[in-house]
Design a protein around this motif. Sequence first.
Motif, PDB file in Angstrom:
ATOM      1  N   THR A 295       0.767  -1.174  -0.105  1.00  0.00           N
ATOM      2  CA  THR A 295      -0.126  -0.066  -0.190  1.00  0.00           C
ATOM      3  C   THR A 295       0.946   1.120   0.018  1.00  0.00           C
ATOM      4  O   THR A 295       1.776   1.367   0.813  1.00  0.00           O
ATOM      5  CB  THR A 295      -0.655   0.062   1.114  1.00  0.00           C
ATOM      6  OG1 THR A 295      -1.713  -1.311   1.287  1.00  0.00           O
ATOM      7  CG2 THR A 295      -1.734   1.267   1.172  1.00  0.00           C
ATOM      8  N   ASP A 296       0.710   2.233  -1.124  1.00  0.00           N
ATOM      9  CA  ASP A 296       1.357   3.335  -0.933  1.00  0.00           C
ATOM     10  C   ASP A 296       0.711   4.489  -0.169  1.00  0.00           C
ATOM     11  O   ASP A 296      -0.548   4.339   0.119  1.00  0.00           O
ATOM     12  CB  ASP A 296       1.302   3.971  -2.541  1.00  0.00           C
ATOM     13  CG  ASP A 296       2.220   2.834  -3.250  1.00  0.00           C
ATOM     14  OD1 ASP A 296       3.498   3.185  -3.288  1.00  0.00           O
ATOM     15  OD2 ASP A 296       1.667   2.141  -4.148  1.00  0.00           O
ATOM     16  N   LEU A 297       1.387   5.264   0.339  1.00  0.00           N
ATOM     17  CA  LEU A 297       1.029   6.528   1.151  1.00  0.00           C
ATOM     18  C   LEU A 297       1.271   7.699   0.472  1.00  0.00           C
ATOM     19  O   LEU A 297       2.305   8.114  -0.409  1.00  0.00           O
ATOM     20  CB  LEU A 297       1.969   6.549   2.592  1.00  0.00           C
ATOM     21  CG  LEU A 297       1.903   5.272   3.504  1.00  0.00           C
ATOM     22  CD1 LEU A 297       2.939   5.760   4.634  1.00  0.00           C
ATOM     23  CD2 LEU A 297       0.630   5.273   3.924  1.00  0.00           C
ATOM     24  N   TYR A 298       0.330   8.723   0.672  1.00  0.00           N
ATOM     25  CA  TYR A 298       0.156   9.872   0.194  1.00  0.00           C
ATOM     26  C   TYR A 298       0.034  11.047   1.249  1.00  0.00           C
ATOM     27  O   TYR A 298      -0.450  10.907   2.165  1.00  0.00           O
ATOM     28  CB  TYR A 298      -0.847  10.078  -0.938  1.00  0.00           C
ATOM     29  CG  TYR A 298      -0.684   9.298  -1.986  1.00  0.00           C
ATOM     30  CD1 TYR A 298      -0.587   9.564  -3.403  1.00  0.00           C
ATOM     31  CD2 TYR A 298      -1.254   7.804  -1.858  1.00  0.00           C
ATOM     32  CE1 TYR A 298      -0.519   8.742  -4.188  1.00  0.00           C
ATOM     33  CE2 TYR A 298      -1.365   6.756  -2.988  1.00  0.00           C
ATOM     34  CZ  TYR A 298      -1.030   7.464  -4.071  1.00  0.00           C
ATOM     35  OH  TYR A 298      -0.898   6.685  -5.296  1.00  0.00           O
ATOM     36  N   GLY A 299       0.642  12.393   0.756  1.00  0.00           N
ATOM     37  CA  GLY A 299       0.610  13.219   1.904  1.00  0.00           C
ATOM     38  C   GLY A 299       1.617  14.583   1.437  1.00  0.00           C
ATOM     39  O   GLY A 299       1.546  14.856   0.062  1.00  0.00           O
ATOM     40  N   HIS A 300       1.660  15.361   2.349  1.00  0.00           N
ATOM     41  CA  HIS A 300       2.602  16.828   1.828  1.00  0.00           C
ATOM     42  C   HIS A 300       3.419  16.887   3.079  1.00  0.00           C
ATOM     43  O   HIS A 300       3.219  16.417   4.381  1.00  0.00           O
ATOM     44  CB  HIS A 300       1.444  17.883   1.865  1.00  0.00           C
ATOM     45  CG  HIS A 300       1.029  18.333   3.044  1.00  0.00           C
ATOM     46  ND1 HIS A 300       1.574  19.486   3.725  1.00  0.00           N
ATOM     47  CD2 HIS A 300      -0.072  18.240   3.661  1.00  0.00           C
ATOM     48  CE1 HIS A 300       0.891  19.711   4.690  1.00  0.00           C
ATOM     49  NE2 HIS A 300      -0.206  19.080   4.737  1.00  0.00           N
TER      50      HIS A 300
END
Length: 769
Positions: A295-300
Amino acid sequence: MDQARSTISKIFNGEPHSYTRFNLTQNMEGDNSQVEMKLSSDMDEEVRENGTGDHLNHTSNGRPHIVQRFKRTPKNLCFMAATALLVFIIGYLIGYVAHRKRDVAPVCAPSVRPFEEAVGRETGAAPLMDWDDVKKLLAQKLTAPKLDGAFREFSKVSHRAGSAEDEMLGDKVFQKFKEFGMKIWTDEHFIKVQDPPVSGFNKIVYKNGPEERPKGFLSYSKTGSLTGAALYASYGQEGDFRLLRDKSVNMNGRVMLVRAGKISPAEKVANAAKMNASAVLIYPDPTDYSFGDQTDLYGHVHLGSGDPYTPGFPSFNHTQFPPVESSGLPQILAQTITQAMATRILRQLGGENPPEEWGSYNKLGHENDTITVEVNNVPTEKKIINVFGVIKGFVDADRYVVLGAQRDSWGPGFAASTVGTSVLVELARSISDMVKNDGFKPRRSIVFASWSAGEYGSVGATEWLEGYLSSLSMKAFTYINLDGIVTGRNGFKVAGSPLLHTLIKNALNEVKNNGNSLAKQFARSGWETNILETMKMDNAAYPFLAFSGIPSMSFRFTSGNKDYQYFGTMLDTQEKLNAATSGQISQLAVAAGQFAGQIALRLVHDHLLQMDLMKYNEIIRSNVVKINLKAKQVQRMQPKLFPKALTVQWLIRASGSYSRASSNLARDIENSNLDDIEMCRTINDRIMTVERNFLSPYISPRETPFRHILLGSGSHTLKALVSHLDAFKTDNSDADSNLFRNQFALMTWTIQGCANSLAGDIWALDNEI
């Protein structure tokens, strides 16, 4: 009247020497009658017997004539008395007739509406609707079936900020607000963000192993390629890096392997940058996340909120603004990797054992454990649209509470955005219906806001704040955040301004879930201990509180002490949230809507804003006591750096000024006349200044946006004063007595300024400092 005129005419016509002509004309435009009397003589009159010329007059032809003085004979006296009596009688009759005309009601034409009794007007006295009735109405209208319908309408597989799907959802919200009869408008911004490369990719290579290409990414990372030695740093918190420093671990130029969770990715990267790291790789550890190793993670990683390329001002059009960057943008590379990628690296690390506190099974990493990191994110300009609707108040329409929810997400974002947007729209429908059909009249206005670009760091909400800060800080008195309000069912957490704590406590006791109040269900030994938490920087309510000085709150149903693990992934679906809540999404969303709705309605229903001024008094006092104790310790340990002449007495006095001012205002509230609208408005305005005046006026909102001295971040905060004193105690090179004095003076006067504003009139100020 005619007979009276005839009689008078006969009397004077019978007089041979003169005549008197009465001209009685009635002023038909008014109620008064006007009498005009002219006296003249057409005959020459005899010169007075004494021959004097004192009363000579001239006729029009220049010929003098002399007014004759009547002789006081019985006959003449009789005529004079009669004349005077008749004039008096006539004047009386005319006055009587005029008075009667005023008393008689005018006759209206048939087409003119008859006089109607004035409609009752809101005076600010007793509430037009009992509070218990307001709660019952909200409970009747906000229901699970209605929310289920909203979930279906606002669910999307993908609706990233600025996309066609995001715009379509915004239009749906707009049409709903319009359907409810609300005043609606939109707010467009042109923002600059970072997205993953369209044609290329980001990559990592451990030693000479295979090239890994993660699909996830961290917006606003520095771009480029570098190679450095790997170093495991647990969650990347400040305490974690202190433990590494205590072990004398070299952190310069290292590539930090950091677990996701506990703090935001932006804070992890900022902490690593302070240690002179070159890059940060963030991964989901299997002990925290059970969603699989691919599972990939996304954010800033912007340590702030809003568009980082227009810090402190709104992103209406980038072409018109100078090229500036937020100080919160990182100067090191940052990238997310999957659990599988991290596991392959961690198993091969050498070097020292990690600190015992971490309980980790892997090594920290050796200087030979090199990793190459390449980040190729591309800057992208997007047009985002915020959508607003307002239910206007009936007394103070220009004062309003704002309820908001983000509309966008990285993927499906069911818990992140769909639930919040649905509750926002259903609250708007319910309260609008209460006003239109049930007689509810809010004193103040309620603004409903649907934000875009929330996943990039509350960009839509912050740009709105930056665009209208001068107006909002005077008129918006509370913000209630609806993002992520349902993530589990076994716990309940609230983060909010201390001013709102009493309102929160009351709502916890009144709102029910599964037959029990939230307080009974989750507070147990005490609500402040088990429910209250600190508001984090990545919370959408944080910029309202720490940047704008607007009392704000955020809350959520949770899965005990664990965070919802699907935020920032493509797995945030209705099915996953159903599993986390045991199929109770709708019921929990109803309770969450009731909680937010009751707090908002209470704020617009009561004469005076229910805000707990004394709560900040406790917080200030506890911090001042801590600073005073630490200052005395430092004076004993470092007398040269911290002389005895530098005392905390001024800060103690400023704290006392705030305590007295808040107590005086509390007494004013107790003795206030609730029938007096202006008095209530004046007191409410004094209450509204409290949060805003805790924003330090001595720092730039562009460089240090979160200016709140108690809840913000930076060298201007009370927390920073405490940290600086700790630096003196450990003889840290960062300790600077001149800098501390400056911080101390500005902090003291910020608190004193807040006390002065709270006191109200200039003659009521406390000048003890």
